[in-house]
Design a protein around this motif. Structure first.
Motif, PDB file in Angstrom:
ATOM      1  N   ASP A   1      34.270  45.303  29.149  1.00 23.88           N
ATOM      2  CA  ASP A   1      33.970  44.324  30.197  1.00 23.88           C
ATOM      3  C   ASP A   1      33.058  43.221  29.653  1.00 23.88           C
ATOM      4  O   ASP A   1      33.242  42.040  29.983  1.00 23.88           O
ATOM      5  CB  ASP A   1      33.297  45.017  31.388  1.00 23.88           C
TER       6      ASP A   1
ATOM      7  N   ARG B   1      35.172  40.869  27.516  1.00 20.95           N
ATOM      8  CA  ARG B   1      35.965  39.947  28.332  1.00 20.95           C
ATOM      9  C   ARG B   1      35.109  38.797  28.856  1.00 20.95           C
ATOM     10  O   ARG B   1      35.552  37.645  28.920  1.00 20.95           O
ATOM     11  CB  ARG B   1      36.616  40.694  29.505  1.00 20.95           C
TER      12      ARG B   1
ATOM     13  N   SER C   1      32.175  42.953  34.996  1.00 19.24           N
ATOM     14  CA  SER C   1      33.524  42.488  35.301  1.00 19.24           C
ATOM     15  C   SER C   1      33.535  41.603  36.544  1.00 19.24           C
ATOM     16  O   SER C   1      34.257  40.598  36.597  1.00 19.24           O
ATOM     17  CB  SER C   1      34.450  43.688  35.508  1.00 19.24           C
TER      18      SER C   1
ATOM     19  N   MET D   1      42.369  35.733  32.714  1.00 20.62           N
ATOM     20  CA  MET D   1      41.594  36.965  32.844  1.00 20.62           C
ATOM     21  C   MET D   1      42.514  38.161  33.031  1.00 20.62           C
ATOM     22  O   MET D   1      42.295  39.237  32.468  1.00 20.62           O
ATOM     23  CB  MET D   1      40.662  36.835  34.056  1.00 20.62           C
TER      24      MET D   1
ATOM     25  N   TRP E   1      43.892  39.804  29.894  1.00 16.71           N
ATOM     26  CA  TRP E   1      43.020  40.708  29.134  1.00 16.71           C
ATOM     27  C   TRP E   1      42.912  42.069  29.810  1.00 16.71           C
ATOM     28  O   TRP E   1      42.544  43.047  29.172  1.00 16.71           O
ATOM     29  CB  TRP E   1      41.626  40.114  28.994  1.00 16.71           C
TER      30      TRP E   1
ATOM     31  N   LEU F   1      40.973  43.971  21.934  1.00 16.02           N
ATOM     32  CA  LEU F   1      41.016  43.362  23.262  1.00 16.02           C
ATOM     33  C   LEU F   1      41.591  41.958  23.206  1.00 16.02           C
ATOM     34  O   LEU F   1      42.429  41.579  24.034  1.00 16.02           O
ATOM     35  CB  LEU F   1      39.602  43.320  23.860  1.00 16.02           C
TER      36      LEU F   1
ATOM     37  N   THR G   1      43.508  45.421  27.368  1.00 11.42           N
ATOM     38  CA  THR G   1      42.860  46.705  27.613  1.00 11.42           C
ATOM     39  C   THR G   1      43.884  47.834  27.611  1.00 11.42           C
ATOM     40  O   THR G   1      44.904  47.758  28.292  1.00 11.42           O
ATOM     41  CB  THR G   1      42.126  46.693  28.957  1.00 11.42           C
TER      42      THR G   1
END
Length: 315
Positions: A84, A87, A147, A163, A166, A235, A240
């Motif tokens: 998280d 990302r 997140s 987003m 990912w 990633l 994921t």
């Protein structure tokens, strides 16, 4: 399960991965010099298979090391906020430097994931001991907070579609020229293997390893830095992959014991084999369409995770 059998299954699945797909690639076609099949082999099938092998091995070894270091069977990059945080780092690059290279995105993702895991390590010292589920549950909540921040900014700046990419692991877009960053996992795995004996000792606990003359904190910081680097590259290239970093290390412990140094090799191969199997299944289950491998891994990995959870509770 014999280790040679794991290697044999790995080789069979790796070979199968090269020949499974919407467009036909066959041994006879390659031997006849079919230009389209050779093009597909070089541009998509080999890069995809290599990515599956490297990603599966990296995520599995990372989970094994983190579980051993933190003395908790349910810890992984997805349950301590590492992914998280990575990302969030990628989102920051897209906001402030949208033309940044993949290498730059990987570096920023690494920094954010490393800072995130260091924050969680500090938080974990405040958590009560005794229940193995407290640590991963706290990690999931910690990751959800990060997140939520990332999703808020993604909606605000209309980047939610990026987003979403990912959040869902998918190897369908892996092609020559766009996947090479995942090779960062190779030196990471080598370094982690070299540190295997020291990490094995560190898993006995901070007090005992310190009494043996080991600098526990320095080894912990270095180990998690390499883990964060490897996971960030996966990633950025793939997305994921749920449960892999939890399930594979637990299965390895079940079949081969808990000695980290002696099981790193089989963990690498088993993780790659497991991901290869899930990806091949994702390609054939509703052919000619393809399901994201994260969906297949979520179903199979989730079922295995529940089994391991119930088994651990009974023990």
């Amino acid at each position: 399960m014999k280790k040679w059998l794991v290697v044999l299954i790995f080789l069979i699945l790796a070979t199968t991965s090269i020949f499974v797909g919407v467009n036909e690639v066959t041994v006879s076609g390659l031997m006849e010099g079919n230009p389209m099949q050779w093009f597909l082999l070089a541009k998509t099938r080999i890069p995809r298979t290599i990515s599956l092998i490297l990603a599966g091995g990296m995520l599995s070894i990372s989970g094994r090391i983190m579980q051993h270091f933190m003395q908790n069977k349910f810890v992984s990059a997805n349950t301590i906020g590492m992914m998280d945080s990575a990302r969030l780092g990628i989102l920051v690059v897209m906001l402030f430097y949208p033309t940044g290279s993949s290498l730059m995105k990987a570096f920023v993702a690494f920094l954010f994931s490393y800072v995130g895991v260091l924050l969680f390590l500090s938080l974990s010292r405040l958590l009560p001991k005794g229940d193995s589920l407290i640590l991963p549950l706290a990690g999931v909540m910690f990751g959800n907070v990060i997140s939520a921040i990332a999703i808020f900014f993604a909606y605000h700046y209309q980047l939610i579609q990026n987003m979403s990419a990912w959040l869902q692991g998918n190897f369908a877009t892996v092609m020559e020229g766009s996947y090479e960053l995942i090779y960062l996992t190779v030196p990471v795995v080598i370094v982690l293997y070299v540190l295997g004996y020291q990490i094995t000792v560190a898993g006995l606990g901070e007090e005992l390893s310190t009494s043996l003359g080991m600098n526990y904190q320095r080894l912990q910081f270095a180990t998690f830095a390499f883990v964060a680097l490897g996971n960030s590259s996966v990633l950025l290239m793939i997305g994921t992959i749920p449960f892999l970093g939890v399930v594979v290390p637990n299965l390895i412990s079940l079949f081969y014991g808990d000695h980290l140094k002696n099981t790193l090799g089989v963990t690498l191969i088993f993780g790659s084999t497991f991901l290869l199997f899930c990806d091949i299944l994702a390609r054939v289950v509703i052919a000619p369409y393809e399901v994201p491998v994260s969906v297949v891994m979520g179903i199979i990995g989730g079922a295995l995770f529940l089994f391991l959870l119930v088994r651990g509770r009974r023990l």
